[in-house]
Design an enzyme around this catalytic site. Structure first.
Site, PDB file in Angstrom:
ATOM      1  N   TYR A 182       0.398  21.581 -11.670  1.00 49.72           N
ATOM      2  CA  TYR A 182      -0.371  22.073 -10.522  1.00 49.72           C
ATOM      3  C   TYR A 182      -1.432  21.131  -9.960  1.00 49.72           C
ATOM      4  CZ  TYR A 182       1.967  26.499 -11.302  1.00 49.72           C
ATOM      5  OH  TYR A 182       2.932  27.468 -11.428  1.00 49.72           O
ATOM      6  N   PHE A 218      -2.571  35.715 -17.283  1.00 46.87           N
ATOM      7  CA  PHE A 218      -1.842  36.485 -16.271  1.00 46.87           C
ATOM      8  C   PHE A 218      -0.823  35.602 -15.603  1.00 46.87           C
ATOM      9  CE2 PHE A 218      -6.012  35.206 -14.511  1.00 46.87           C
ATOM     10  CZ  PHE A 218      -5.598  34.342 -13.509  1.00 46.87           C
TER      11      PHE A 218
HETATM   12  C1  LIG Z   1       7.884  24.569 -12.851  1.00 51.21           C
HETATM   13  C2  LIG Z   1       8.870  24.949 -11.749  1.00 51.21           C
HETATM   14  C3  LIG Z   1       8.333  26.156 -10.993  1.00 51.21           C
HETATM   15  C4  LIG Z   1       9.015  23.753 -10.815  1.00 51.21           C
HETATM   16  O1  LIG Z   1       9.807  24.110  -9.703  1.00 51.21           O
HETATM   17  P1  LIG Z   1      10.640  23.006  -8.872  1.00 51.21           P
HETATM   18  O2  LIG Z   1      11.182  23.695  -7.685  1.00 51.21           O
HETATM   19  O3  LIG Z   1      11.563  22.307  -9.781  1.00 51.21           O
HETATM   20  O4  LIG Z   1       9.494  21.994  -8.435  1.00 51.21           O
HETATM   21  P2  LIG Z   1       9.543  20.996  -7.160  1.00 51.21           P
HETATM   22  O5  LIG Z   1      10.910  20.403  -7.041  1.00 51.21           O
HETATM   23  O6  LIG Z   1       9.011  21.668  -5.955  1.00 51.21           O
HETATM   24  O7  LIG Z   1       8.513  19.906  -7.645  1.00 51.21           O
HETATM   25  C5  LIG Z   1       7.325  19.596  -6.981  1.00 51.21           C
HETATM   26  C6  LIG Z   1       6.658  18.478  -7.747  1.00 51.21           C
HETATM   27  O8  LIG Z   1       6.254  18.975  -9.019  1.00 51.21           O
HETATM   28  C7  LIG Z   1       6.844  18.187 -10.067  1.00 51.21           C
HETATM   29  N1  LIG Z   1       7.149  19.112 -11.160  1.00 51.21           N
HETATM   30  C8  LIG Z   1       7.814  20.259 -11.075  1.00 51.21           C
HETATM   31  N2  LIG Z   1       7.871  20.851 -12.279  1.00 51.21           N
HETATM   32  C9  LIG Z   1       7.210  20.051 -13.126  1.00 51.21           C
HETATM   33  C10 LIG Z   1       6.949  20.122 -14.522  1.00 51.21           C
HETATM   34  N3  LIG Z   1       7.363  21.163 -15.258  1.00 51.21           N
HETATM   35  N4  LIG Z   1       6.253  19.114 -15.081  1.00 51.21           N
HETATM   36  C11 LIG Z   1       5.825  18.056 -14.325  1.00 51.21           C
HETATM   37  N5  LIG Z   1       6.048  17.952 -12.991  1.00 51.21           N
HETATM   38  C12 LIG Z   1       6.747  18.939 -12.412  1.00 51.21           C
HETATM   39  C13 LIG Z   1       8.064  17.575  -9.448  1.00 51.21           C
HETATM   40  O9  LIG Z   1       8.455  16.414 -10.128  1.00 51.21           O
HETATM   41  C14 LIG Z   1       7.578  17.289  -8.034  1.00 51.21           C
HETATM   42  O10 LIG Z   1       6.764  16.146  -8.098  1.00 51.21           O
HETATM   43  P3  LIG Z   1       6.464  15.234  -6.797  1.00 51.21           P
HETATM   44  O11 LIG Z   1       5.586  16.068  -5.910  1.00 51.21           O
HETATM   45  O12 LIG Z   1       5.765  14.068  -7.360  1.00 51.21           O
HETATM   46  O13 LIG Z   1       7.789  14.942  -6.191  1.00 51.21           O
HETATM   47  C15 LIG Z   1      10.261  25.286 -12.323  1.00 51.21           C
HETATM   48  O14 LIG Z   1      10.734  24.201 -13.064  1.00 51.21           O
HETATM   49  C16 LIG Z   1      10.254  26.517 -13.239  1.00 51.21           C
HETATM   50  O15 LIG Z   1      10.507  27.621 -12.776  1.00 51.21           O
HETATM   51  N6  LIG Z   1       9.971  26.300 -14.538  1.00 51.21           N
HETATM   52  C17 LIG Z   1       9.975  27.370 -15.518  1.00 51.21           C
HETATM   53  C18 LIG Z   1       8.938  28.440 -15.229  1.00 51.21           C
HETATM   54  C19 LIG Z   1       7.548  27.894 -15.061  1.00 51.21           C
HETATM   55  O16 LIG Z   1       7.108  27.044 -15.819  1.00 51.21           O
HETATM   56  N7  LIG Z   1       6.834  28.403 -14.048  1.00 51.21           N
HETATM   57  C20 LIG Z   1       5.458  28.062 -13.806  1.00 51.21           C
HETATM   58  C21 LIG Z   1       4.631  29.218 -14.295  1.00 51.21           C
HETATM   59  S1  LIG Z   1       2.905  28.826 -14.320  1.00 51.21           S
END
Ligand SMILES: CC(C)(COP(=O)(O)OP(=O)(O)OC[C@H]1O[C@@H](n2cnc3c(N)ncnc32)[C@H](O)[C@@H]1OP(=O)(O)O)[C@@H](O)C(=O)NCCC(=O)NCCS
Length: 401
Positions: free
Chosen positions: A121, A401
């Site tokens: 984030y 949360f």
């Molecule tokens: C984490 C999650 C929401 C990321 O979604 P995503 O659609 O793959 O993310 P995006 O493709 O939009 O990525 C945006 C940026 O974040 C980075 N990013 C995404 N997930 C990441 C992770 N877990 N760790 C590090 N970087 C991450 C991407 O590399 C990308 O980087 P950039 O801006 O430098 O190109 C998804 O992998 C997921 O659902 N994970 C499991 C549930 C979870 O962890 N949810 C978060 C709850 S707090």
């Protein structure tokens, strides 16, 4: 091509929620959906569509979070998920874009969240703004450093009774501690006091602590009883233990640490300045392990900075970079508790996530400087900013949360 918008009906809401839910279990049942709808309004559940299918979701609670000086309207970001079939294609980015635009339009100065991973984030402007940790305490090492004079008594209560007795104690904490969020009735009954079906064999136990009939503290815990070679190795897991004052905190913890048969007592999410560490005779043996807790996003830098209290007099000029929410990009002068745009030269230059880290008082500008996260253009500016932002008690959010 991904399109993001708020969910428009129960079906869309359920499918958006399922984007995170499917990582854990089958799609949410109707009763779970009812509960979620009572916490996250339908128009605060964003859904990401690709070719008409929902492939991601992100929700936000509408609540208040206490910041130094008092409560502030806030978006509590939650249930963020993208299907593993659609990961790393910008779906989260599109969700964050829509959600932060919405939070901004609603006039909520800050957004907060618990991050499943610390690496996600920061790029969206969230800064690590508080710490918490777990303890594991052996019951035979759980003595207090000083004798405790008992002034009240603990008693088990039903969920219905707890729903009336516990909230005032939470409200006392909320007045005192940055990081504590508001809870409405459905939050209490559906989240805090309810035992989920899969935990029914070892349900939550609810204890009220009273002095002269007035509730001053409470505990929610679970106890897993087991024996090995005839010796109990049972574990007590503290879900939440809150006192409205120091005496109640000490007495509710003494109760939890003294339950017979328990070999260890565990608790998590405790802030580094929790009273337990100085109550215990052997805090080292509590094996405190620190991690990140709330992350803070200043959605409206001016309103957020003007919305908290400060400890001293003085002024400081920040140059804030915010590529994701460019409406915040400016030099901001904080003076007399109010922040406004200025043409004066920058004294401290930083990204908005670093300012979010400092916001609740848990992370100092000196620490950020040492970590190469801020630039000090005028000698002494960091010390001046720290004198303004420092706050006790440290932030605490007792619930993920
Ligand atoms: C984490 C999650 C929401 C990321 O979604 P995503 O659609 O793959 O993310 P995006 O493709 O939009 O990525 C945006 C940026 O974040 C980075 N990013 C995404 N997930 C990441 C992770 N877990 N760790 C590090 N970087 C991450 C991407 O590399 C990308 O980087 P950039 O801006 O430098 O190109 C998804 O992998 C997921 O659902 N994970 C499991 C549930 C979870 O962890 N949810 C978060 C709850 S707090």
């Amino acid at each position: 091509m991904v399109e993001v918008r708020a969910s428009r009906d129960r079906t869309e809401y359920a499918r958006a929620l399922n984007a995170i839910w499917q990582y854990f279990s089958p799609p949410p049942a109707e009763d779970a959906l009812d509960r979620w709808l009572s916490w996250v309004a339908q128009d605060r559940m964003h859904a990401a569509f690709e070719d008409g299918e929902i492939v991601g979701g992100a929700g936000a609670f509408t609540f208040e979070v206490t910041v130094p000086g008092g409560p502030l309207p806030c978006a509590g970001v939650t249930v963020v998920g993208v299907y593993p079939t659609h990961r790393r294609r910008g779906v989260l980015r599109a969700l964050m874009r829509a959600q932060l635009d919405d939070v901004h339009a609603r006039g909520e100065p800050i957004a907060v969240l618990w991050a499943s991973e610390e690496t996600i984030y920061g790029r969206f402007g969230y800064g690590l703004a508080s710490w918490c940790g777990d303890v594991t305490i052996a019951r035979d090492r759980a003595a207090f450093a000083r004798p405790l004079e008992r002034r009240g008594r603990a008693r088990f209560v039903s969920p219905e009774e707890a729903a009336a007795l516990f909230p005032p104690v939470w409200e006392a904490l909320r007045r005192e501690r940055p990081g504590v969020h508001s809870r409405d009735e459905s939050w209490w009954t559906g989240r805090v006091l309810r035992t989920p079906d899969e935990q029914k064999a070892n349900p939550k136990r609810l204890v009220a602590f009273e002095v002269d009939g007035a509730v001053q503290g409470y505990a929610v815990y679970r106890a897993a009883v087991s024996f090995e070679a005839g010796v109990s190795n049972s574990k007590l897991e503290v879900v939440e233990a809150i006192g409205a004052n120091a005496q109640a905190t000490a007495e509710i913890w003494r109760f939890l640490l003294d339950v017979d048969w328990m070999e260890t007592i565990t608790a998590s999410l405790l802030p580094p300045d929790h009273a337990l560490f100085l109550l215990l005779a052997s805090p080292r043996r509590a094996r405190y392990r620190r991690g990140d807790a709330l992350w803070v996003r200043l959605v409206d830098v001016g309103a957020a900075l003007s919305g908290r209290a400060y400890t001293g007099e003085g002024a400081v000029v920040f140059e804030v970079h915010d590529s994701f929410c460019p409406w915040n990009e400016a030099r901001w002068k904080l003076e007399g508790g109010t922040a406004s745009r200025t043409d004066e030269p920058a004294e401290i230059e930083l990204d908005v996530d670093a300012l979010g880290s400092a916001y609740l008082g848990a992370v100092s500008f000196a620490e950020l400087l040492n970590a190469l996260r801020v630039e000090e253009h005028v000698e002494g500016a960091v010390a001046r900013a720290d004198a303004l932002f420092a706050w006790r008690p440290l932030p605490w959010c007792p619930e993920i949360f």
